[in-house]
Design a protein around this motif. Structure first.
Motif, PDB file in Angstrom:
ATOM      1  N   GLU A  70       0.642  -1.222  -0.126  1.00  0.00           N
ATOM      2  CA  GLU A  70      -0.189  -0.053  -0.061  1.00  0.00           C
ATOM      3  C   GLU A  70       0.735   1.191   0.154  1.00  0.00           C
ATOM      4  O   GLU A  70       0.562   2.340  -0.705  1.00  0.00           O
ATOM      5  N   THR A  71       1.872   1.306   0.798  1.00  0.00           N
ATOM      6  CA  THR A  71       2.794   2.422   0.728  1.00  0.00           C
ATOM      7  C   THR A  71       3.599   2.821  -0.477  1.00  0.00           C
ATOM      8  O   THR A  71       3.692   3.789  -0.957  1.00  0.00           O
ATOM      9  N   ALA A  72       3.866   1.718  -1.284  1.00  0.00           N
ATOM     10  CA  ALA A  72       4.399   1.713  -2.401  1.00  0.00           C
ATOM     11  C   ALA A  72       3.511   2.301  -3.711  1.00  0.00           C
ATOM     12  O   ALA A  72       3.979   3.258  -4.096  1.00  0.00           O
ATOM     13  N   GLN A  73       2.382   2.035  -3.283  1.00  0.00           N
ATOM     14  CA  GLN A  73       1.243   2.569  -4.337  1.00  0.00           C
ATOM     15  C   GLN A  73       1.128   3.857  -4.023  1.00  0.00           C
ATOM     16  O   GLN A  73       1.051   4.901  -5.113  1.00  0.00           O
ATOM     17  N   VAL A  74       1.250   4.440  -2.569  1.00  0.00           N
ATOM     18  CA  VAL A  74       0.982   6.023  -2.396  1.00  0.00           C
ATOM     19  C   VAL A  74       2.218   6.549  -2.673  1.00  0.00           C
ATOM     20  O   VAL A  74       2.014   7.604  -3.276  1.00  0.00           O
ATOM     21  N   LEU A  75       3.507   6.078  -2.411  1.00  0.00           N
ATOM     22  CA  LEU A  75       4.516   6.644  -3.002  1.00  0.00           C
ATOM     23  C   LEU A  75       4.605   6.882  -4.559  1.00  0.00           C
ATOM     24  O   LEU A  75       4.913   8.085  -5.128  1.00  0.00           O
TER      25      LEU A  75
END
Length: 424
Positions: A70-75
């Motif tokens: 999820e954090t990768a997608q937000v980044l």
């Protein structure tokens, strides 16, 4: 001005640069902004990135870890880059979520590129009037002029469709009419290849350079065959393959006395680029000087390959570019000052590319304030034109300015390039 000095740690410059591009001046600000963006994107009020986490990400490689999916997608949604492009080490088995989509897009693009070049199957015979050769040649000159104003994306479709028509007519034409259409067809294919190269699509450019060479060989025209080899060498230059450039240009010059001066000039200046990629300044100067002695002999009426006529200071542009590639900042700086004084306002994209190269030369000469001042105009032109060539040159400038990224002048450059980088 001197660059920032002090104890250097192996920090994550890629993530830091991306943070500054979007205007997050501190890591605390970045963590808060990413948290807010993630909560909105994921519709999850509990999504949080702590400042200490961001500090770890910008720290030593062994401390960075790998962000959750999820954090990768937000980044990616926030910074426009996936973690592997932001300094994180890719774990085994990681596949970008959009990779399958990218593969489909690339496949569709390849089909589109080849469909524009190849007319499948037999065609119905038709009468082909020899006057069509002059028609296509006159259209070609108009396309060259339009390229100066419009750029590649607006012309690729038009020029490639005209090439398809030429290819169709060649199948019915006879004798000298057929040979004439092959010659003009090779020029059209070369222009499409250049437009794709200028647009940053080296795969499509290489495909069309291959089409150019095939048609040139079929035409039996030694000048066009030499020109097609130089076209191939241009792609190799953009790929950083110095020896590949040299091989192709030496093949073009193998029977140099049989070529018109224009083709010899093109092959020599392109071979100089190959020499610059292999670190050979002596050969660069020898080739550019020899080519300069041929400029006054260019008097052919061939409709293609006339940049040496149209471009003010054509060979000094090549020399300055080679000097910049060789790291000769002061010499390149002086040459770019001379060249830019003669560039007309109509050649806006070329001017933007030259300005970006000039700024890089100033940075290499350790004149960062001078580099940033030059970059202001280049960034304005890049934002207007979205020229991939220009964006690539500005990326080179950013790398040359890394010693000052913590200094005020480095922050000034980040602000100047922010509008450009946001859309890249």
């Amino acid at each position: 001005m001197t660059p920032h000095t002090g104890a250097m740690s192996p920090r994550n410059d890629a993530l830091r640069a991306a943070r500054l591009r979007v205007g997050w001046r501190t890591m605390e600000q970045a963590a808060a902004a990413l948290s807010a963006h993630g909560q909105a994107l994921l519709d999850n009020a509990h999504f949080t990135v702590a400042p200490r986490t961001w500090r770890r990400w910008e720290g030593r490689q062994e401390q960075r870890g790998w962000p959750p999916e999820e954090t990768a997608q937000v980044l990616h949604d926030t910074l426009g880059r996936w973690p592997e492009d932001l300094g994180f080490t890719v774990p085994a088995g990681w596949i970008r979520p959009e990779r399958q989509h990218e593969d489909q897009v690339e496949r569709r693009t390849f089909i589109s590129v080849t469909a524009a070049a190849l007319v499948a199957g037999p065609v119905a015979p038709q009468h082909v009037d020899p006057a069509l050769i002059d028609y296509f040649q006159s259209q070609l000159e108009g396309h060259y002029r339009a390229d100066m104003f419009l750029g590649p994306h607006d012309l690729i479709g038009t020029v490639s469709e005209q090439y398809r028509l030429i290819d169709k007519l060649v199948r019915s034409a006879k004798g000298e009419t057929r040979r004439g259409l092959l010659r003009v067809g090779a020029a059209y294919a070369a222009l499409v290849g250049w437009l794709y190269q200028d647009a940053g699509d080296l795969g499509a450019a290489s495909f069309w350079r291959g089409v150019t060479q095939e048609i040139a060989v079929r035409s039996r025209d030694p000048h066009l065959i030499g020109y097609s080899l130089v076209n191939q060498a241009q792609v190799r230059t953009d790929l950083g393959d110095g020896y590949g450039v040299i091989d192709l240009c030496e093949a073009a010059l193998e029977d140099a006395d049989a070529l018109v001066p224009k083709v010899r000039i093109m092959a020599m200046q392109q071979r100089a680029h190959g020499a610059s990629l292999t670190g050979d300044r002596t050969t660069v100067d020898q080739l550019i000087d020899t080519a300069s002695g041929l400029i006054h002999r260019v008097d052919d009426d061939l409709p293609w390959g006339n940049a040496c006529r149209r471009t003010p200071g054509y060979l000094e542009v090549q020399r300055a570019t080679c000097y910049g590639r060789l790291g000769l900042g002061r010499e390149a700086d002086q040459l770019w000052t001379q060249v830019l004084a003669a560039v007309p306002s109509t050649a806006r994209r070329d001017r933007g590319v030259y300005l970006a190269r000039h700024a890089t030369a100033a940075a290499v000469s350790r004149e960062p304030d001078h580099a940033v001042e030059i970059a202001r105009e280049a960034a304005t032109i890049a934002a207007e034109t979205r020229s991939v060539r220009m964006l690539r040159e500005l990326g080179t400038l950013e790398r040359a300015m890394r010693p000052w990224h913590d200094a005020p002048v480095g922050r000034d450059l980040a602000e100047i390039l922010a509008p450009v980088n946001e859309g890249s």
